[in-house]
Design a protein around this motif. Structure first.
Motif, mmCIF file in Angstrom:
data_model
loop_
_atom_site.group_PDB
_atom_site.id
_atom_site.type_symbol
_atom_site.label_atom_id
_atom_site.label_comp_id
_atom_site.label_asym_id
_atom_site.label_seq_id
_atom_site.Cartn_x
_atom_site.Cartn_y
_atom_site.Cartn_z
ATOM 1 N N ALA A 29 -45.644 30.893 33.923
ATOM 2 C CA ALA A 29 -45.137 32.242 34.149
ATOM 3 C C ALA A 29 -45.992 32.932 35.201
ATOM 4 N N LEU A 30 -45.329 33.596 36.130
ATOM 5 C CA LEU A 30 -46.030 34.318 37.192
ATOM 6 C C LEU A 30 -46.507 35.684 36.727
ATOM 7 N N ILE A 31 -47.663 36.082 37.202
ATOM 8 C CA ILE A 31 -48.114 37.463 37.085
ATOM 9 C C ILE A 31 -47.620 38.147 38.349
ATOM 10 N N VAL A 32 -46.786 39.164 38.196
ATOM 11 C CA VAL A 32 -46.222 39.861 39.347
ATOM 12 C C VAL A 32 -47.013 41.148 39.557
ATOM 13 N N PRO A 33 -47.698 41.269 40.703
ATOM 14 C CA PRO A 33 -48.475 42.474 40.981
ATOM 15 C C PRO A 33 -47.579 43.686 41.195
ATOM 16 N N SER A 34 -48.177 44.853 41.120
ATOM 17 C CA SER A 34 -47.471 46.107 41.333
ATOM 18 C C SER A 34 -46.812 46.128 42.710
ATOM 19 N N VAL A 35 -45.701 46.816 42.786
ATOM 20 C CA VAL A 35 -44.990 46.955 44.068
ATOM 21 C C VAL A 35 -45.786 47.835 45.027
ATOM 22 N N THR A 36 -46.554 48.769 44.488
ATOM 23 C CA THR A 36 -47.373 49.641 45.314
ATOM 24 C C THR A 36 -48.539 48.834 45.867
ATOM 25 N N PRO A 37 -48.612 48.703 47.181
ATOM 26 C CA PRO A 37 -49.703 47.898 47.743
ATOM 27 C C PRO A 37 -51.057 48.590 47.583
ATOM 28 N N SER A 38 -52.027 47.855 47.080
ATOM 29 C CA SER A 38 -53.367 48.406 46.960
ATOM 30 C C SER A 38 -54.097 48.316 48.295
ATOM 31 N N ARG A 39 -53.701 47.343 49.084
ATOM 32 C CA ARG A 39 -54.258 47.177 50.424
ATOM 33 C C ARG A 39 -53.256 46.394 51.261
ATOM 34 N N PRO A 40 -53.155 46.689 52.541
ATOM 35 C CA PRO A 40 -52.224 45.930 53.376
ATOM 36 C C PRO A 40 -52.745 44.523 53.640
#
Length: 52
Positions: A29-40
């Motif tokens: 199962a994948l861990i999907v990071p937040s859609v809001t980018p923490s850094r480009p």
């Protein structure tokens, strides 16, 4: 799109042991990071990680 693929690889190093988005291990199962980018992401990184 490329930034999200890089984020998926970075968040799931055990599922992408080679660091290649195309070499995902089956049965995990994948861990999907937040859609809001923490850094480009750096422009060169997606091309490095997303190779055929």
């Amino acid at each position: 799109m490329d930034q999200m693929m890089v984020a998926l690889v970075e968040a799931n190093p055990d599922i992408f042991p080679s660091g290649n988005i195309n070499a995902m291990r089956a049965g995990h199962a994948l861990i999907v990071p937040s859609v809001t980018p923490s850094r480009p992401a750096l422009p060169s990184r997606p091309a490095m990680w997303c190779r055929p």
